[in-house]
Write a protein that holds these residues in place. Sequence first.
Motif, short mmCIF file in Angstrom:
data_model
loop_
_atom_site.label_atom_id
_atom_site.label_comp_id
_atom_site.label_asym_id
_atom_site.label_seq_id
_atom_site.Cartn_x
_atom_site.Cartn_y
_atom_site.Cartn_z
N GLN A 1 0.65 -1.28 0.17
CA GLN A 1 -0.07 0.12 -0.15
C GLN A 1 0.90 1.27 0.19
O GLN A 1 0.42 2.38 -0.16
CB GLN A 1 -1.01 0.04 1.25
CG GLN A 1 -2.09 -1.00 1.01
CD GLN A 1 -2.95 -1.04 2.31
OE1 GLN A 1 -2.75 -0.62 3.17
NE2 GLN A 1 -4.11 -1.17 1.87
N ASN A 2 2.23 1.04 0.36
CA ASN A 2 3.03 2.44 0.61
C ASN A 2 2.18 3.31 1.36
O ASN A 2 2.28 4.72 1.08
CB ASN A 2 3.21 3.02 -1.21
CG ASN A 2 4.38 3.99 -0.89
OD1 ASN A 2 4.23 5.28 -1.64
ND2 ASN A 2 5.53 3.89 -0.18
N ALA A 3 1.98 2.83 2.62
CA ALA A 3 0.86 3.77 3.42
C ALA A 3 1.57 3.65 4.74
O ALA A 3 0.92 4.19 5.86
CB ALA A 3 -0.57 3.51 3.31
N GLY A 4 2.56 2.75 5.19
CA GLY A 4 2.66 2.62 6.50
C GLY A 4 4.28 2.28 6.59
O GLY A 4 5.37 3.34 6.71
N ARG A 5 4.81 1.02 6.46
CA ARG A 5 6.13 0.73 6.57
C ARG A 5 7.05 1.38 5.55
O ARG A 5 8.07 1.95 6.13
CB ARG A 5 6.40 -0.76 6.38
CG ARG A 5 5.68 -1.35 7.79
CD ARG A 5 5.51 -3.09 7.40
NE ARG A 5 4.38 -2.98 6.40
CZ ARG A 5 3.81 -4.45 6.00
NH1 ARG A 5 4.19 -5.45 6.45
NH2 ARG A 5 2.85 -4.32 5.01
N SER A 6 6.79 1.36 4.36
CA SER A 6 7.62 1.96 3.45
C SER A 6 7.71 3.33 3.44
O SER A 6 8.59 4.09 3.26
CB SER A 6 7.44 1.69 1.93
OG SER A 6 6.01 1.74 1.56
N GLN A 7 6.57 3.92 4.06
CA GLN A 7 6.61 5.46 4.34
C GLN A 7 7.38 5.99 5.45
O GLN A 7 8.29 6.92 5.40
CB GLN A 7 5.34 5.86 4.45
CG GLN A 7 4.25 6.09 3.07
CD GLN A 7 4.71 7.15 2.29
OE1 GLN A 7 5.40 8.13 2.17
NE2 GLN A 7 4.22 6.94 0.94
N MET A 8 7.59 5.07 6.31
CA MET A 8 8.19 5.23 7.69
C MET A 8 9.85 5.08 7.00
O MET A 8 10.61 5.90 7.72
CB MET A 8 7.79 4.26 8.72
CG MET A 8 6.70 4.74 9.43
SD MET A 8 6.40 3.83 10.96
CE MET A 8 5.73 2.19 10.29
N SER A 9 10.25 4.11 6.44
CA SER A 9 11.33 3.93 5.79
C SER A 9 11.76 4.84 4.89
O SER A 9 13.07 5.30 5.13
CB SER A 9 11.55 2.61 5.13
OG SER A 9 11.18 1.45 5.99
N THR A 10 11.20 5.52 4.09
CA THR A 10 11.52 6.43 3.45
C THR A 10 11.83 7.74 4.20
O THR A 10 12.87 8.49 3.96
CB THR A 10 10.30 7.09 2.14
OG1 THR A 10 10.23 5.70 1.61
CG2 THR A 10 10.69 7.98 1.54
N ALA A 11 10.99 8.12 5.18
CA ALA A 11 11.29 9.16 6.11
C ALA A 11 12.83 9.11 6.78
O ALA A 11 13.47 10.18 6.79
CB ALA A 11 10.21 9.54 6.97
N PHE A 12 12.83 8.02 7.53
CA PHE A 12 14.27 7.78 7.98
C PHE A 12 15.15 7.72 7.01
O PHE A 12 16.45 8.43 7.41
CB PHE A 12 14.22 6.47 8.89
CG PHE A 12 13.46 6.38 10.04
CD1 PHE A 12 13.70 7.29 11.09
CD2 PHE A 12 12.15 5.78 10.22
CE1 PHE A 12 12.95 7.35 12.30
CE2 PHE A 12 11.43 5.90 11.54
CZ PHE A 12 11.68 6.54 12.45
N ALA A 13 15.17 7.13 5.90
CA ALA A 13 16.17 7.30 4.85
C ALA A 13 16.52 8.82 4.46
O ALA A 13 17.58 9.09 4.38
CB ALA A 13 15.81 6.41 3.69
#
Length: 143
Positions: free
Chosen positions: A14-26
């Motif tokens: 969904q690109n609505a949770g885990r990958s969004q958090m990962s992107t912000a931290f990255a």
Amino acid sequence: MSDTPIRVAFMCVQNAGRSQMSTAFAERERAERGLETEVEILTGGTHPAAHVHEEVVEIMAEDGFDLQDRTPRQITTEELASCDYVATMGCSTLELDPAAGVDVRDWALADPDGQDVERVREIRDEIAANVHALFDEIEEELQ
């Protein structure tokens, strides 16, 4: 050092949770390490949601991130195949041609959608640690 940036993608369904958090931290890791020109960050989902999960927005705000205006997006196999690293979140059936030379990592993270605040914090902290470790590897590769 190459003129071509290292491409890193964070993807899930969904690109609505885990990958969004990962992107912000990255994005934060990239800025703190001064790697803005050396590392390109992509994110997306195979079936993007309409918005980032509310519990994710709330928990990431505690850590100084504003994800309220981020919009989940579709990511293509072609985009992923152009990356040096792809981190999947545990929900992917991603199959890339091994000849593409992409380092695919499945972080096997729980989905934060609908979870209680404490569980979402745990997932967030696990993601932060994973991203930090990945950037340690990238930084070493760049030296």
